[in-house]
Scaffold this active site. Structure first.
Site, PDB file in Angstrom:
ATOM      1  N   GLU A  17       0.804  -1.234   0.000  1.00  0.00           N
ATOM      2  CA  GLU A  17       0.000   0.000   0.000  1.00  0.00           C
ATOM      3  C   GLU A  17       0.833   1.279   0.000  1.00  0.00           C
ATOM      4  O   GLU A  17       1.025   1.929   1.029  1.00  0.00           O
ATOM      5  CB  GLU A  17      -0.963  -0.001   1.191  1.00  0.00           C
ATOM      6  CG  GLU A  17      -1.910  -1.185   1.163  1.00  0.00           C
ATOM      7  CD  GLU A  17      -3.072  -1.047   2.147  1.00  0.00           C
ATOM      8  OE1 GLU A  17      -3.026  -0.162   3.002  1.00  0.00           O
ATOM      9  OE2 GLU A  17      -4.009  -1.847   2.041  1.00  0.00           O
TER      10      GLU A  17
ATOM     11  N   GLU B 102      -5.596  -8.652   0.465  1.00  0.00           N
ATOM     12  CA  GLU B 102      -6.319  -8.309   1.699  1.00  0.00           C
ATOM     13  C   GLU B 102      -7.770  -8.021   1.364  1.00  0.00           C
ATOM     14  O   GLU B 102      -8.062  -7.393   0.344  1.00  0.00           O
ATOM     15  CB  GLU B 102      -5.759  -7.045   2.381  1.00  0.00           C
ATOM     16  CG  GLU B 102      -4.448  -7.222   3.079  1.00  0.00           C
ATOM     17  CD  GLU B 102      -3.970  -5.938   3.777  1.00  0.00           C
ATOM     18  OE1 GLU B 102      -4.804  -5.079   4.127  1.00  0.00           O
ATOM     19  OE2 GLU B 102      -2.744  -5.818   3.938  1.00  0.00           O
TER      20      GLU B 102
END
Ligand code: PNW
Length: 479
Positions: free
Chosen positions: A196, A385
């Site tokens: 991320e 995720e």
């Protein structure tokens, strides 16, 4: 027949069911066998990250990370919570592997604490730190669980001068990545570079909500972004140079997911345009090996500086793209805007899960996969995720009835199945998270686990969602 109220209609149906009366043989609601089966070999897993679960912050020569410094700074995290102990997985990893095993998952995505392996970020290696990861990998393999390793999930060695503001940090990351692949590459076949970009660059250096908590002006913050993607690119090269043939390299990215407001060709096209532009500093730059002109023009004098050759590394071909998907952004076609699309602001009544940012829109997991595959033709995709926080309560009977988490997951997996059925190259799904853990600035106030953790005793209790996920994995199907 007079109009019945809904209640009366329900009663009539119930009575008919009891009497076994005149219902057609294949009634509505009868399951269609394997309607939502996933392909054979589809991988189910769970995700965690080092600083969120390990604890053992000072054990065996681990050096401090930016998150140790940040969480120990008053006012930065909820309740002053830190990852000093977290889930104590540094000592309890065998127990955690058994949790995975009882879920029946085939895979586990975990990250490595860079400062456990290199306490100063570069230079002297800490053998005891590396040894921990050798033991975890061996334990997973002994239980027939395939490790997927993230090399950087936000915990940056505090000793690196200037952190991600310093271009040298990208070079140090590549060295560390090469070292770890040399040590684990005989047993680990899947590596992810970074997790991320926007969280460790923008949230850390522009917004200040995450470590190191800076609020830099745009020019410097954009440079931090560039160092982030350069680190990824150099690490891809280092992993390839130091691992056996066949090692799969990718990353885990929370690309903004654009969902067309209505599923018509014009709005679908708008979602594709938004996918490129809305991810221009990060995934788009990786996939296209360049910054979009529109991004450079938009940033103007604040555009990042890059050296010739940076994009040779940044644009390195990947074996897979990992997507962390939680929430949607709705988009519509807009002929009046220069890029041909407009984002839809969320009404104040838009529903969310326990974390306010976690707005509900389960079709985002389908569009996340579809947009990325349609725009860039990637060879393989994983959901690295997906999951939710919930206000979990442990009952005196020792149960956690997290029906809202089950609702969230069921709806996401149903939509994910659509991507599979349409032939997108989806290889696996990692649920965030195996167990409640240190949720960054939210400390221990937000629980994302399939297992409830009592942070005083470290006792793990499977929630209803764990039981539900075990069933999904066993059937390879979402009901
Ligand atoms: C991801 N947002 O973070 C991270 O990869 C995990 O470490 C984290 O625990 C998980 O999602 C749940 O939060 C995010 O504000 C944190 O949009 C915040 C946001 C998105 C992702």
């Amino acid at each position: 027949m007079r109009n019945m109220t809904r209640r009366e209609f329900g009663k009539t149906l119930a009575a008919a069911a009891v009497a076994g009366a005149a219902l057609p043989k294949f009634a509505f609601g009868a399951p269609v066998a394997e309607a939502r089966a996933f392909p054979k070999g589809f991988l189910w897993g769970c995700s965690t990250a080092a600083y969120q679960v390990e604890g053992g912050a000072q054990d065996d020569g681990r050096g401090p990370s930016n998150w140790d410094i940040f969480s120990h700074t008053p006012g930065k995290t909820h309740n002053g919570d830190t990852g000093d102990v977290a889930d104590d997985s540094y000592h309890r990893y065998k127990e955690d592997v058994q949790l995975l095993r009882s879920l029946g998952v085939q895979t586990y995505r975990m990250s490595i604490s860079w400062s456990r392996v290199f306490p100063n970020g570069t230079g002297q290696m800490n053998a005891k730190g590396m040894d921990y990861y050798n033991r975890v990998v061996d334990e997973l393999l002994a239980n027939r669980i395939t490790p997927y390793i993230t090399l950087f999930h936000w915990d940056l060695p505090a000793a690196l001068p200037g952190g991600w503001q310093n271009r040298n940090t990208a070079l140090a990351f590549a060295e560390y990545a090469g070292f770890v692949t040399r040590k684990l590459g005989d047993r680990v076949n899947h590596f992810m570079t970074t997790n991320e970009f926007t969280c460790f660059t923008d949230l850390g250096y522009r917004v200040g909500q995450f470590a190191p908590g800076l609020q830099l002006p745009a020019k410097e913050a954009n440079q931090v972004r560039h160092h982030g993607i350069l680190a990824h690119g150099l690490a891809v090269q280092a992993i390839r140079a130091n691992s056996p043939r066949g090692t799969q390299v990718g990353l885990a990215e929370n690309a903004n997911v654009y969902v067309p407001v209505i599923e018509t060709p014009e709005h679908i096209d708008a979602a594709r345009r938004a996918t490129r532009m809305g991810n221009a500093p990060f995934l788009t730059a990786l996939m296209e090996g360049a910054y979009m002109n529109e991004y450079l023009e938009q940033e103007g004098a604040n555009a990042p500086h890059f050296a010739p050759g940076d994009f040779n590394a940044i644009g390195s071909p990947l074996d897979f793209v990992g997507l962390n998907i939680y929430t949607p952004t709705y988009v519509r076609a807009d002929a009046n805007s220069p890029m041909g699309y407009a984002l839809e602001p969320a009404p104040t009544s838009y529903p969310h899960m326990a974390s306010p940012w976690l707005t509900i829109g389960p079709e985002c997991i389908y569009w996340g996969v579809r947009n990325v595959c349609d725009v860039w033709k990637v060879p393989a995709v994983y959901i690295t995720e997906n999951g939710t926080s919930s206000d979990d309560v442990l009952t005196p009977a020792g149960r956690v009835e997290d029906t809202d988490r089950v609702m969230y997951l069921r709806n996401h997996l149903t939509n994910l199945h659509r991507a599979v059925a349409e032939g997108y190259p989806l290889k696996g799904y990692f649920l965030w998270s195996l167990l409640d853990n240190f949720e960054w600035a939210d400390g221990y106030s937000k629980r994302f686990g399939l297992h409830y953790v009592d942070f005083k005793t470290q006792k793990r209790t499977p929630k209803l969602s764990a039981e539900w996920y075990r069933t999904v994995v066993a059937r390879n199907m979402v009901e």
